[in-house]
Design a protein around this motif. Structure first.
Motif, PDB file in Angstrom:
ATOM      1  N   GLU A 276       0.788  -1.132   0.095  1.00  0.00           N
ATOM      2  CA  GLU A 276       0.184  -0.060  -0.023  1.00  0.00           C
ATOM      3  C   GLU A 276       0.925   1.270  -0.051  1.00  0.00           C
ATOM      4  OE1 GLU A 276      -2.920  -0.363  -0.362  1.00  0.00           O
ATOM      5  OE2 GLU A 276      -3.883  -1.967   0.354  1.00  0.00           O
ATOM      6  N   TRP A 277       0.359   2.385  -0.397  1.00  0.00           N
ATOM      7  CA  TRP A 277       1.114   3.585  -0.357  1.00  0.00           C
ATOM      8  C   TRP A 277       0.367   4.873   0.523  1.00  0.00           C
ATOM      9  CZ3 TRP A 277       1.032   0.073  -4.228  1.00  0.00           C
ATOM     10  CH2 TRP A 277       2.562  -0.198  -4.677  1.00  0.00           C
TER      11      TRP A 277
ATOM     12  N   ARG B 248       4.388  12.117  -5.825  1.00  0.00           N
ATOM     13  CA  ARG B 248       5.879  12.199  -5.822  1.00  0.00           C
ATOM     14  C   ARG B 248       6.734  12.090  -4.263  1.00  0.00           C
ATOM     15  NH1 ARG B 248       6.987  17.154 -10.201  1.00  0.00           N
ATOM     16  NH2 ARG B 248       5.563  16.016 -11.884  1.00  0.00           N
ATOM     17  N   ARG B 249       5.655  12.020  -3.490  1.00  0.00           N
ATOM     18  CA  ARG B 249       6.362  11.971  -1.924  1.00  0.00           C
ATOM     19  C   ARG B 249       5.777  10.476  -1.383  1.00  0.00           C
ATOM     20  NH1 ARG B 249       7.683  17.691   0.825  1.00  0.00           N
ATOM     21  NH2 ARG B 249       8.988  18.579  -0.551  1.00  0.00           N
ATOM     22  N   LYS B 250       5.173   9.779  -2.329  1.00  0.00           N
ATOM     23  CA  LYS B 250       4.464   8.515  -1.627  1.00  0.00           C
ATOM     24  C   LYS B 250       5.454   7.649  -1.104  1.00  0.00           C
ATOM     25  CE  LYS B 250       0.449   8.654  -4.458  1.00  0.00           C
ATOM     26  NZ  LYS B 250      -0.607   8.425  -3.420  1.00  0.00           N
ATOM     27  N   THR B 251       4.899   7.103   0.318  1.00  0.00           N
ATOM     28  CA  THR B 251       5.653   5.905   0.973  1.00  0.00           C
ATOM     29  C   THR B 251       5.071   4.542   0.637  1.00  0.00           C
ATOM     30  OG1 THR B 251       6.456   7.564   2.776  1.00  0.00           O
ATOM     31  CG2 THR B 251       6.619   5.112   3.267  1.00  0.00           C
ATOM     32  N   ALA B 252       5.932   3.590   0.303  1.00  0.00           N
ATOM     33  CA  ALA B 252       5.414   2.344   0.136  1.00  0.00           C
ATOM     34  C   ALA B 252       5.520   1.400   1.215  1.00  0.00           C
ATOM     35  CB  ALA B 252       6.138   1.560  -1.182  1.00  0.00           C
ATOM     36  N   TRP B 253       4.606   0.610   1.551  1.00  0.00           N
ATOM     37  CA  TRP B 253       4.567  -0.238   2.744  1.00  0.00           C
ATOM     38  C   TRP B 253       4.172  -1.758   2.239  1.00  0.00           C
ATOM     39  CZ3 TRP B 253       5.917   2.120   7.107  1.00  0.00           C
ATOM     40  CH2 TRP B 253       5.746   3.704   7.208  1.00  0.00           C
TER      41      TRP B 253
END
Length: 204
Positions: A100-101, A106-111
């Motif tokens: 999930e994100w 452009r500043r997304k964090t992937a989990w």
């Protein structure tokens, strides 16, 4: 809800966990399984490859209008009632986990989300077959989603319906009412969530 899956353990191990024969071709480890790609799923007939994403050719909504968008995920609250899902089958998608994100563009964090004890995860899914141009048959599936548990709530407003191994056959072959009863958030505390900074999102 799952936007990408990953599966790195051997399919033979998945088959053993499901107590079924492994007659499908072996696949290399996959850290980035995207919609539109093929996965191995469990149906009433055993393990079989299917495309992730249902092309709803010939399906209509409650107003009788054609469903146009490819269905990747289906809401558990309506999947058994919507006209667009009439006649679908049920299957289970075995994976190691999903992504999930969070954050802005452009500043997304992937989990990376996986089982806390390292076991496979089993997603509830619906299935269909599409007759492609030229007569080619494409077996396809969409993951079924529900509200998130407390672990996922800070990350996403939906999560895939995860099944306990003891409930897999009920989902696949049980009555519609029995299947509906399984479409619940996964119990809290059973998932491991960590930042996925090591994934090549353009690769397999």
């Amino acid at each position: 809800m799952p936007g990408r899956f990953f599966l790195t353990r051997p399919m033979s191990e998945i088959a053993q966990a499901l107590n079924v024969r492994c007659d499908v071709d072996l696949q290399p480890p996959r850290k980035n399984i995207q919609p539109g790609q093929e996965l191995i799923v469990l149906t009433a007939h055993g393990l079989t490859p299917m495309r992730w994403g249902m092309i709803p050719v010939g399906r209509v909504n409650a107003r009788g209008r054609p469903v146009m968008e490819t269905i990747i995920n289906a809401r558990s609250e309506t999947v058994f009632d919507k006209t667009a899902f009439d006649g679908v089958g049920r299957a289970v998608v075995p994976v190691d986990g999903w992504y999930e994100w969070t954050g802005e563009k452009r500043r997304k964090t992937a989990w990376r989300i996986a089982s806390a004890n390292g076991s496979p995860l089993f997603f509830a899914a619906i299935t269909d077959s599409w007759q492609a141009p030229g007569g080619l048959r494409v077996d396809q599936f969409a993951a079924v989603t529900c509200p998130p548990n407390a672990d996922l709530e800070p990350i996403h407003h939906r999560m895939g319906v995860l099944l306990d191994p003891a409930d897999i056959q009920t989902w696949v072959t049980g009555t519609e009412d029995d299947a509906k009863a399984l479409a619940q958030p996964w119990p809290d505390g059973l998932l491991q969530i960590e930042e996925a900074s090591d994934v090549d999102w353009s690769g397999p």
